[in-house]
Enzyme design. Structure first.
Site, PDB file in Angstrom:
ATOM      1  N   LYS A  22       0.860  -0.963  -0.082  1.00  0.00           N
ATOM      2  CA  LYS A  22       0.238  -0.276  -0.233  1.00  0.00           C
ATOM      3  C   LYS A  22       0.609   1.382   0.007  1.00  0.00           C
ATOM      4  CE  LYS A  22      -1.845   1.433   4.577  1.00  0.00           C
ATOM      5  NZ  LYS A  22      -1.411   2.814   4.821  1.00  0.00           N
ATOM      6  N   ASN A  23       1.771   1.313   0.974  1.00  0.00           N
ATOM      7  CA  ASN A  23       2.724   3.036   0.934  1.00  0.00           C
ATOM      8  C   ASN A  23       3.409   2.588  -0.326  1.00  0.00           C
ATOM      9  OD1 ASN A  23       1.567   2.861   3.252  1.00  0.00           O
ATOM     10  ND2 ASN A  23       3.025   2.047   4.409  1.00  0.00           N
ATOM     11  N   ARG A  94      -4.630  10.045   4.162  1.00  0.00           N
ATOM     12  CA  ARG A  94      -3.904  11.526   3.987  1.00  0.00           C
ATOM     13  C   ARG A  94      -2.535  11.597   3.302  1.00  0.00           C
ATOM     14  NH1 ARG A  94      -1.308  13.664   7.666  1.00  0.00           N
ATOM     15  NH2 ARG A  94       0.864  13.095   7.594  1.00  0.00           N
ATOM     16  N   CYS A 118      -5.030  11.684  12.578  1.00  0.00           N
ATOM     17  CA  CYS A 118      -5.403  10.497  12.797  1.00  0.00           C
ATOM     18  C   CYS A 118      -5.368   9.631  13.855  1.00  0.00           C
ATOM     19  CB  CYS A 118      -3.887   9.387  11.718  1.00  0.00           C
ATOM     20  SG  CYS A 118      -2.699   9.423  13.470  1.00  0.00           S
ATOM     21  N   ARG A 123      -0.563  14.379  12.988  1.00  0.00           N
ATOM     22  CA  ARG A 123       0.500  13.850  11.528  1.00  0.00           C
ATOM     23  C   ARG A 123       0.735  15.821  11.087  1.00  0.00           C
ATOM     24  NH1 ARG A 123      -0.449   8.859  10.347  1.00  0.00           N
ATOM     25  NH2 ARG A 123       1.115   8.978   8.777  1.00  0.00           N
ATOM     26  N   PRO A 124       1.788  16.517  11.287  1.00  0.00           N
ATOM     27  CA  PRO A 124       1.847  17.463  10.907  1.00  0.00           C
ATOM     28  C   PRO A 124       3.063  17.392   8.997  1.00  0.00           C
ATOM     29  CG  PRO A 124       3.668  16.947  12.041  1.00  0.00           C
ATOM     30  CD  PRO A 124       2.167  15.828  12.905  1.00  0.00           C
ATOM     31  N   VAL A 125       2.826  18.531   9.148  1.00  0.00           N
ATOM     32  CA  VAL A 125       2.751  18.402   7.453  1.00  0.00           C
ATOM     33  C   VAL A 125       3.865  19.714   6.762  1.00  0.00           C
ATOM     34  CG1 VAL A 125       1.163  17.003   5.830  1.00  0.00           C
ATOM     35  CG2 VAL A 125       0.953  19.503   6.756  1.00  0.00           C
ATOM     36  N   LEU A 127       6.742  19.443   7.350  1.00  0.00           N
ATOM     37  CA  LEU A 127       8.617  19.122   6.827  1.00  0.00           C
ATOM     38  C   LEU A 127       7.537  19.290   4.644  1.00  0.00           C
ATOM     39  CD1 LEU A 127       9.672  16.500   8.573  1.00  0.00           C
ATOM     40  CD2 LEU A 127      10.248  19.330   8.339  1.00  0.00           C
ATOM     41  N   ASP A 309       5.537   0.503  12.252  1.00  0.00           N
ATOM     42  CA  ASP A 309       4.272   0.186  12.053  1.00  0.00           C
ATOM     43  C   ASP A 309       3.872  -1.821  11.911  1.00  0.00           C
ATOM     44  OD1 ASP A 309       3.817   1.579   8.528  1.00  0.00           O
ATOM     45  OD2 ASP A 309       3.770   2.481  10.432  1.00  0.00           O
ATOM     46  N   ARG A 401      -8.182  -1.282   4.840  1.00  0.00           N
ATOM     47  CA  ARG A 401      -8.286   0.114   4.148  1.00  0.00           C
ATOM     48  C   ARG A 401      -6.192  -0.277   3.992  1.00  0.00           C
ATOM     49  NH1 ARG A 401      -7.380   6.128   7.473  1.00  0.00           N
ATOM     50  NH2 ARG A 401      -5.768   5.437   5.368  1.00  0.00           N
TER      51      ARG A 401
HETATM   52  C1  EPZ Z   1       4.053   6.826   6.774  1.00  0.00           C
HETATM   53  O1  EPZ Z   1       3.787   8.482   7.079  1.00  0.00           O
HETATM   54  C2  EPZ Z   1       3.424   5.772   6.272  1.00  0.00           C
HETATM   55  N1  EPZ Z   1       2.614   5.631   5.370  1.00  0.00           N
HETATM   56  C3  EPZ Z   1       3.349   4.858   7.750  1.00  0.00           C
HETATM   57  O2  EPZ Z   1       2.469   4.574   7.362  1.00  0.00           O
HETATM   58  C4  EPZ Z   1       4.633   5.094   8.607  1.00  0.00           C
HETATM   59  O3  EPZ Z   1       3.709   4.837   9.820  1.00  0.00           O
HETATM   60  C5  EPZ Z   1       4.610   6.391   8.600  1.00  0.00           C
HETATM   61  O4  EPZ Z   1       5.537   6.468   7.032  1.00  0.00           O
HETATM   62  C6  EPZ Z   1       6.888   5.845   9.597  1.00  0.00           C
HETATM   63  O5  EPZ Z   1       7.142   4.679   8.521  1.00  0.00           O
HETATM   64  C7  EPZ Z   1       2.532   5.605   4.323  1.00  0.00           C
HETATM   65  O6  EPZ Z   1       3.296   6.024   3.815  1.00  0.00           O
HETATM   66  C8  EPZ Z   1       1.279   6.413   3.383  1.00  0.00           C
HETATM   67  P1  EPZ Z   1       6.878  10.064   8.102  1.00  0.00           P
HETATM   68  P2  EPZ Z   1       3.918   9.610   7.161  1.00  0.00           P
HETATM   69  O7  EPZ Z   1       6.545  11.841   7.524  1.00  0.00           O
HETATM   70  O8  EPZ Z   1       4.836   9.730   5.117  1.00  0.00           O
HETATM   71  C9  EPZ Z   1       7.463  13.333  11.846  1.00  0.00           C
HETATM   72  C10 EPZ Z   1       0.653   3.059   8.271  1.00  0.00           C
HETATM   73  O9  EPZ Z   1      -0.197   2.367   9.583  1.00  0.00           O
HETATM   74  N2  EPZ Z   1       7.107  14.638  10.612  1.00  0.00           N
HETATM   75  O10 EPZ Z   1       8.016   9.526   7.659  1.00  0.00           O
HETATM   76  O11 EPZ Z   1       2.993  10.329   7.375  1.00  0.00           O
HETATM   77  C11 EPZ Z   1       5.851  12.797  12.525  1.00  0.00           C
HETATM   78  O12 EPZ Z   1       4.969  13.080  13.324  1.00  0.00           O
HETATM   79  C12 EPZ Z   1       0.764   4.500   7.612  1.00  0.00           C
HETATM   80  O13 EPZ Z   1       0.886   2.587   6.873  1.00  0.00           O
HETATM   81  C13 EPZ Z   1       7.315  16.240  10.856  1.00  0.00           C
HETATM   82  O14 EPZ Z   1       7.012  16.198  12.274  1.00  0.00           O
HETATM   83  O15 EPZ Z   1       5.231   9.375   7.984  1.00  0.00           O
HETATM   84  C14 EPZ Z   1       6.796  11.202  12.161  1.00  0.00           C
HETATM   85  O16 EPZ Z   1       7.226  11.605  13.828  1.00  0.00           O
HETATM   86  C15 EPZ Z   1       0.742   5.114   9.333  1.00  0.00           C
HETATM   87  N3  EPZ Z   1       6.330  16.721   9.959  1.00  0.00           N
HETATM   88  C16 EPZ Z   1       8.071  11.336  11.901  1.00  0.00           C
HETATM   89  O17 EPZ Z   1       7.838  12.493  10.896  1.00  0.00           O
HETATM   90  C17 EPZ Z   1       6.212  16.352   8.567  1.00  0.00           C
HETATM   91  O18 EPZ Z   1       6.005  17.502   7.437  1.00  0.00           O
HETATM   92  C18 EPZ Z   1       7.924  10.428  10.568  1.00  0.00           C
HETATM   93  O19 EPZ Z   1       6.772  10.617  10.055  1.00  0.00           O
HETATM   94  C19 EPZ Z   1       5.422  15.058   8.724  1.00  0.00           C
HETATM   95  C20 EPZ Z   1       6.618  14.763   9.401  1.00  0.00           C
END
Ligand code: EPZ
Length: 422
Positions: A22-23, A94, A118, A123-125, A127, A309, A401
């Site tokens: 999926k991811n 998201r 979630c 889940r900040p964006v 970055l 995960d 999902r």
């Molecule tokens: C991806 O989410 C996956 N989702 C998540 O899987 C997975 O848990 C996560 O990566 C970590 O491996 C998909 O690929 C669709 P991150 P993502 O941005 O990209 C912080 C599942 O169960 N952060 O790597 O949203 C964040 O809070 C899902 O399949 C910021 O601070 O994860 C976290 O602590 C759940 N600012 C860390 O980075 C930002 O702008 C890693 O998050 C973005 C992230």
């Protein structure tokens, strides 16, 4: 809403096919918007998140056809005319936020709803937005929507160092950078297989990404990305989930097919501490449950560390281990909504800060438990497989999902799971 009714106690024996990731699929689908013509994506799982993202992409006028038999998607952006992604779809999934980078990279403009949080917290964006700005995008906010514009219709490119390393932000920046006017550099980029696979597929269609698989990505913008084929990879989280299920169910002996063990990173080494039977083939992994199950503590980390995960699944298994262990999540400190549900089944788990303390071995007894998010849900199903008696797992739409026909796959190897529509 559907629920699962599970009779516990059966070992898992037989062969389990691993579906496409999926991811890793979602970034490839977004990347389809960058191409000059139709892109075919292989090994796409039949998951609700895929169907949701198909609809998000279709809103732009891009043609999306899903061949569910051959599990192949065609994404054809030649009809792309509407550069928006609406809240009512983005809030459901998201990763729809990838449309910001894809539309910026494709047409130089994007109006995309901010994703919500979630089940386990914000889940900040930030970055994503700071990174797109670093590549030259003009970012503004409008009633919960992000407006991103490329000056003169095409991003100049730039450099960005992300902290912490983020999978989603790395994907979004890659999508925006591959067709930029100039060169871009991403430092501390995520190295998850989902990102590596995106880079490899984009390069095959004409992108110029250097550093694939490392945390330093250099992208030389190109004028066009050709149509063609992109290949999705097996789901490493589904793989790890089934390996853990076999290890925690006495008498189990399963062979996973269509696997890619190298994508598991250090998980395989950690898993081998469980002293199960473990045979790694070219695209198969065989797990035989051991006579004992030692307690093994884990801490999540970015790839190739232990995946966040898989922490809920690991904690569930540790309720059956001989002795005490801890599971610590450094990625998502609040991702422990499954703990109160495990306690309802009789597990001895306490949670404080970003850590679960587990005392095994607990005799779990069936009960009704509530799913809260995708990976918490599957850990409750696994607990039901080992619990005495009948366990009801409610709200399994969370599972749908991210796990393709989970009950069919598990029942085919001896589980007793009934899906009941309420
Ligand atoms: C991806 O989410 C996956 N989702 C998540 O899987 C997975 O848990 C996560 O990566 C970590 O491996 C998909 O690929 C669709 P991150 P993502 O941005 O990209 C912080 C599942 O169960 N952060 O790597 O949203 C964040 O809070 C899902 O399949 C910021 O601070 O994860 C976290 O602590 C759940 N600012 C860390 O980075 C930002 O702008 C890693 O998050 C973005 C992230």
């Amino acid at each position: 809403m559907d629920k699962f009714v599970i009779q516990g106690g059966n070992p898992l024996k037989g062969t389990l096919p691993i579906s496409g990731s999926k991811n890793a699929a979602l970034p490839l689908m977004a990347a389809g918007l960058l191409a000059d013509g139709p892109v075919t994506i292989t090994n796409i799982p039949l998951l609700n998140d895929i169907y949701t993202f198909n609809n998000v992409i279709r809103v732009t006028g891009t043609r999306v056809e899903f061949d569910e038999i051959r599990k192949r998607l065609i994404v054809d952006p030649t009809g792309l005319y509407h550069y928006e992604s609406p809240y009512d779809l983005v809030r459901k999934m998201r990763a729809s936020f990838y449309m910001a980078g894809a539309l910026l990279g494709s047409v130089g403009y994007a109006r995309v709803s901010l994703p919500g949080g979630c089940a386990w917290g914000p889940r900040p964006v930030n970055l994503h937005l700071e990174g797109l700005q670093a590549l030259g995008a003009e970012i503004s906010m409008d009633q919960g929507y992000v407006i991103a514009k490329a000056p003169n219709g095409r991003l100049p490119g730039g450099s960005f160092e992300m902290n912490p390393s983020s999978v989603g932000a790395t994907v979004n920046l890659l999508l925006a950078a591959v067709r930029a006017r100039g060169t871009s550099v991403i430092r501390n980029a995520a190295m998850e297989p989902d990102v590596v696979n995106l880079c490899e597929n984009l390069n095959r269609l004409g992108a110029r990404i250097d550093g694939t698989g490392t945390s330093l990505l250099t992208i030389e913008g190109v004028d066009s990305i050709s149509s063609g084929e992109m290949d999705n990879i097996p789901d490493r989280i589904e793989t790890g989930t089934f390996m853990i299920a076999a290890a925690m169910l006495p008498g189990s002996d399963i062979t996973l097919k269509n696997t890619m063990e190298r994508d598991l990173g250090t998980f395989t080494e950690t898993f081998s501490k469980l002293q199960t039977g473990l045979e790694i083939g070219a695209d198969t992994i065989r797990v035989q449950s051991g006579n004992t199950l030692p307690s093994v503590s884990v801490e999540t980390a970015i790839y190739p560390g232990f995946p966040t995960d898989l922490q809920a699944q690991w904690a569930t298994m540790m309720t059956q281990a001989d002795g005490s262990s801890t599971v610590t999540d450094h990625i998502y400190p609040d991702r422990f909504s499954y703990v109160p549900e495990l306690i309802r089944l009789g597990a001895n788990v306490t949670q404080h800060d970003n850590q679960a303390d587990i005392i095994g071995k607990s005799l779990l007894k069936g009960a009704s438990v509530m799913s809260t998010d995708l990976r918490a849900s599957v850990s409750l199903v696994m607990a039901g497989l080992v619990a005495d008696g009948e366990t009801e797992v409610l709200r399994v739409y969370h599972l749908d999902r991210g796990y393709e026909t989970l009950e069919n796959k598990l029942n085919a190897v001896g589980a007793d799971i009934r899906r009941v529509t309420e």
